[in-house]
Design a protein around this motif. Structure first.
Motif, mmCIF file in Angstrom:
data_model
loop_
_atom_site.group_PDB
_atom_site.id
_atom_site.type_symbol
_atom_site.label_atom_id
_atom_site.label_comp_id
_atom_site.label_asym_id
_atom_site.label_seq_id
_atom_site.Cartn_x
_atom_site.Cartn_y
_atom_site.Cartn_z
ATOM 1 N N ILE A 36 97.936 19.948 49.536
ATOM 2 C CA ILE A 36 99.135 20.997 48.898
ATOM 3 C C ILE A 36 98.963 21.904 49.697
ATOM 4 N N LEU A 37 99.964 23.177 49.180
ATOM 5 C CA LEU A 37 100.481 23.875 50.033
ATOM 6 C C LEU A 37 100.930 24.990 48.486
ATOM 7 N N ILE A 38 99.742 25.672 48.106
ATOM 8 C CA ILE A 38 99.791 26.750 47.718
ATOM 9 C C ILE A 38 100.254 28.208 47.625
ATOM 10 N N VAL A 39 100.859 28.889 47.401
ATOM 11 C CA VAL A 39 101.621 30.651 47.276
ATOM 12 C C VAL A 39 101.151 30.883 45.945
ATOM 13 N N LEU A 53 89.618 28.265 45.843
ATOM 14 C CA LEU A 53 90.756 26.654 46.347
ATOM 15 C C LEU A 53 90.869 26.601 48.041
ATOM 16 N N ALA A 54 91.374 27.517 48.728
ATOM 17 C CA ALA A 54 92.228 27.088 50.179
ATOM 18 C C ALA A 54 91.045 26.765 51.249
ATOM 19 N N THR A 68 90.404 30.178 58.317
ATOM 20 C CA THR A 68 89.687 30.382 56.686
ATOM 21 C C THR A 68 89.639 31.339 55.764
ATOM 22 N N PRO A 69 89.591 31.076 54.317
ATOM 23 C CA PRO A 69 89.288 32.023 53.844
ATOM 24 C C PRO A 69 88.068 33.385 54.325
#
Lengths: 262, 319
Positions: A215-218, A228-229, A245-246
């Motif tokens: 999944i690639l999410i903007v 999520l990321a 990382t976050p």
């Protein structure tokens, strides 16, 4: 991250591709004098949830449009599973296994919720069947119902899509994309305009579907991004400003300066 | 459950209408019988363009070319060989198919008004070719030809009468309706409707939209050509006027009057339009400019029944 550059752009780098689903090499797009994306070298591994963040106009949607064939890059290459997909039309890219949802809800408003998902499921087979009723294709109907169930819209199956609430339409967006059985799902601000409760549900939904695909999410909602990321890519004026990382991103002084500080 | 009730309702309605149309030659005087046959033929033309207007969201002003080529194709078969129904149908359909493939290939690259204009220009090109190529097409005078016999080659045949011609047209139009209806409910038909609703999205979920549009135009052109063949059989002549874009315009008007996206509506629209024209002519005389009151009626229908006669009737029945 160092591995990425040493992998080299040659087609010989076969072993490196097992891990990466999508790779862009020197992706650049210009609109007249404006460089919307500048030499973007991006890579995403299989099964990853990657967020792309950046201020408005950073090139996030343009990046999605390049990946899904809506825009043709000025230069650079896009490799999907090691195959060059640069410049393919959107329908070919969909067939390869990249699906997307849209920032501005983009559904079939006058069709039922089920039909929205069914027509997407049908794009893989039976599309050229002319003389049998569409409900006669059990495989497609079953797939559509399964997808509706997974995005929590089964109770609304027979409702016209235009009558769904905003949050439901956003989830239908994801459902349509899922029904095309993608390997890579690009979500363009999936929680835009949602209430806190709806956002929470959609995050759970994304986490659930992430088990089977990349999944690639903007997203602008930092809470969603950070929770999520697995990794985050920060775009700024069409260039990759930082990646990590976050935790790394949240403590990156340059990112703080241009984006997170506000 | 409701699906089953719906289908019972549909088939009983279909049976009643078919029965009425079947017995009409016994009841109607010759003029009105012929009139009804003609309504069915124009209805088929209108219905064929509904596949594009109502289901794919493309307004074609080129249906006169498909209609006309069906007509001239049939004329060619009837003039070159011993008149045969099968050959007339085959030549007409091949003519319409070739022309619609050609038009479809170029016009589907464009959308909306650009598509409409392109189809209009193509139909005018065919009009000019037919109008000026006098040696082959008879030019302005058109072609006269004998009517073939009704029958199955080698098994049975008899000459057409007004009644059997009406039945033949009825069977062809009803069959075409059922085929078109099935196509609109098939996976392919659902893709067309998806294109109408949201073309970029349809492309994004993996459909090669252009190829679907080409197929839609070709299918539509084929049924328009079939209507042309029927018209040739009924009137035993082909004339360039039927390739002129006014015919395409009428097909669009039939659609709007009857209700687009309903298949039956366009037939109803054709019937209403032709009946009004006939009645106005009878009441006020041959030279009466019937298009003026017809125009007002058309505008009234658009304002008060934007979904056409059938859409209005349906809503009224559901109340």
């Amino acid at each position: 991250m160092e591995l990425q550059s040493s992998g080299g752009p040659s087609a010989a780098g076969r072993q490196g591709e097992a891990a990466s689903v999508l790779r862009t090499e020197g992706l650049t797009i210009r609109f007249g004098g404006l460089t919307a994306l500048n030499n973007v070298n991006f890579e995403i591994g299989r099964g990853e949830i990657r967020a792309i963040i950046g201020p408005n106009g950073a090139g996030k949607s343009t990046f999605f449009n390049c990946l899904t064939g809506v825009l043709r890059p000025t230069s650079g290459r896009i490799l999907f599973n090691g195959e060059d997909i640069t410049g393919l039309p959107p329908n070919e890219i969909s067939k390869k296994g990249i699906a997307r949802s849209y920032q501005i809800t983009n559904i079939l408003p006058n069709a039922t919720t089920l039909e929205n998902v069914r027509i997407a499921a049908q794009s893989r087979r039976h599309g050229w069947s002319l003389f049998r009723h569409y409900t006669a294709f059990g495989d497609i109907m079953a797939k559509a119902e399964a997808v509706l169930n997974s995005v929590g819209l089964s109770p609304k199956a027979d409702e016209l899509a235009c009558n769904l609430s905003h949050g439901e339409q956003r989830n239908l967006e994801i459902g349509i994309a899922l029904a095309t059985e993608p390997q890579l799902l690009c979500l363009d601000e999936p929680t835009a305009g949602m209430s806190t409760a709806e956002t929470h549900d959609t995050m759970e939904l994304i986490r659930g579907i992430a088990k089977d695909l990349t999944i690639l999410i903007v997203e602008h909602d930092m809470k969603v991004v950070m929770e999520l990321a697995h990794r985050i890519t920060v775009l700024h004026y069409g260039e990759i400003l930082a990646e990590g990382t976050p935790e790394e991103i949240q403590s990156n002084p340059r990112v703080l300066e241009v984006y997170l500080k506000t | 459950m409701t699906d089953k009730r719906h289908s019972i309702l549909f088939w009983s309605g279909f049976a009643i209408v078919m029965a009425l149309l079947f017995v009409s030659p016994y009841v109607l005087p010759p003029f009105w019988q012929r009139f009804l046959t003609e309504v069915l033929i124009w209805g088929l033309l209108a219905m064929s363009s509904d596949l594009l207007i109502g289901y794919t969201g493309m307004v074609s002003f080129g249906h006169s070319a498909f209609f006309g080529l069906g007509m001239y194709g049939a004329a060619a078969a009837l003039l070159m060989f011993t008149p045969s129904l099968v050959l007339a149908l085959a030549f007409g359909l091949i003519g319409a198919a070739v022309v619609s493939a050609f038009v479809a290939y170029f016009s589907t690259r464009l959308r909306d008004i650009y598509f409409a204009i392109t189809t209009l220009i193509f139909s005018q090109i065919f009009y000019v070719i037919i109008f000026t190529w006098t040696d082959v097409t008879g030019g302005e005078n058109g072609l006269n030809f004998p009517r073939p016999r009704l029958g199955i080659p080698g098994i049975w045949s008899e000459p057409f009468t007004a009644t059997t011609l009406h039945w033949f047209v009825l069977v062809v139009v009803a069959g075409s309706y059922l085929i078109l209806r099935r196509i609109t409910q098939s996976p392919f038909g659902m893709v067309l409707q998806s294109i109408r609703e949201n073309e970029p999205r349809t492309r994004a979920i993996g459909y090669p939209v252009e190829r679907y549009k080409i197929m839609a135009v070709m299918l539509s052109g084929l049924f328009a050509g079939l209507a042309g063949v029927l018209y040739a059989l009924q009137n035993r002549f082909a004339a360039p006027d039927f390739v002129f874009f006014l015919i395409s315009g009428e097909a669009v008007i039939f659609n709007v009057m009857g209700g687009i996206g309903t298949l039956v509506g366009p037939i109803l629209g054709a019937g209403t339009f032709l009946l009004l024209r006939e009645l106005l002519g009878r009441i006020f005389g041959e030279n009466f400019p019937y298009l003026i009151p017809l125009g007002f009626i058309f505008i009234a229908i658009i304002i008060f029944m934007p979904q056409g006669l059938l859409g209005f009737a349906r809503r009224w029945l559901n109340r």
